[in-house]
Write a protein that holds these residues in place. Structure first.
Motif, short mmCIF file in Angstrom:
data_model
loop_
_atom_site.label_atom_id
_atom_site.label_comp_id
_atom_site.label_asym_id
_atom_site.label_seq_id
_atom_site.Cartn_x
_atom_site.Cartn_y
_atom_site.Cartn_z
N VAL A 27 9.51 44.75 33.62
CA VAL A 27 9.18 46.15 33.94
C VAL A 27 9.84 46.57 35.24
CG1 VAL A 27 7.31 47.79 34.39
CG2 VAL A 27 7.02 46.02 32.64
N PHE A 28 9.91 45.67 36.21
CA PHE A 28 10.56 45.97 37.48
C PHE A 28 12.02 46.38 37.24
CE2 PHE A 28 12.88 44.95 41.36
CZ PHE A 28 12.10 45.59 42.31
N ASN A 29 12.69 45.69 36.32
CA ASN A 29 14.08 46.04 36.00
C ASN A 29 14.18 47.44 35.41
OD1 ASN A 29 15.26 43.68 36.91
ND2 ASN A 29 15.01 42.64 34.95
N TRP A 30 13.15 47.89 34.71
CA TRP A 30 13.17 49.23 34.13
C TRP A 30 13.22 50.31 35.20
CZ3 TRP A 30 8.63 48.47 30.15
CH2 TRP A 30 9.03 47.57 29.17
N LEU A 31 12.78 50.00 36.42
CA LEU A 31 12.84 50.98 37.50
C LEU A 31 14.28 51.43 37.74
CD1 LEU A 31 10.37 49.44 40.11
CD2 LEU A 31 9.91 51.29 38.48
N THR A 32 15.23 50.52 37.51
CA THR A 32 16.64 50.84 37.69
C THR A 32 17.34 51.17 36.38
OG1 THR A 32 16.55 48.96 39.22
CG2 THR A 32 18.60 50.07 39.06
N ARG A 33 17.05 50.38 35.37
CA ARG A 33 17.76 50.49 34.09
C ARG A 33 17.15 51.52 33.15
NH1 ARG A 33 18.41 44.04 32.97
NH2 ARG A 33 19.72 43.64 34.78
N GLY A 34 15.90 51.86 33.38
CA GLY A 34 15.20 52.77 32.49
C GLY A 34 14.39 52.00 31.46
N ILE A 35 13.37 52.64 30.95
CA ILE A 35 12.51 52.05 29.93
C ILE A 35 13.27 52.09 28.60
CG2 ILE A 35 10.30 52.21 28.71
CD1 ILE A 35 9.30 53.86 31.20
N PRO A 36 13.38 50.94 27.91
CA PRO A 36 14.09 50.94 26.63
C PRO A 36 13.49 51.95 25.65
CG PRO A 36 13.65 48.70 27.35
CD PRO A 36 12.89 49.62 28.28
N ALA A 37 14.35 52.61 24.90
CA ALA A 37 13.91 53.63 23.96
C ALA A 37 12.90 53.09 22.95
CB ALA A 37 15.11 54.22 23.23
#
Length: 61
Positions: A27-37
């Motif tokens: 989830v921390f990576n989603w802060l940069t990469r975005g939440i997967p569709a």
């Protein structure tokens, strides 16, 4: 609202990772990469709402 703001509004990385049963780092990576569709589609009531609410209620103590 961008994905980082959405995660924070839902209660932060820890709350989202616990709710989805995925690692904190994921989830921390989603802060940069975005939440997967697909994650958004699988959890529409959480991510695709006009007024997201925190996932974990705080104790009123």
């Amino acid at each position: 609202m961008n994905d980082k703001d959405l995660i924070m509004k839902l209660g932060g990385v820890g709350a989202v990772s616990t709710y989805l049963d995925v690692s904190y780092q994921c989830v921390f990576n989603w802060l940069t990469r975005g939440i997967p569709a697909q994650v958004k589609l699988d959890n529409r009531d959480v991510f695709l709402t006009d007024n997201p609410q925190p996932l974990i209620e705080s104790d009123p103590a």
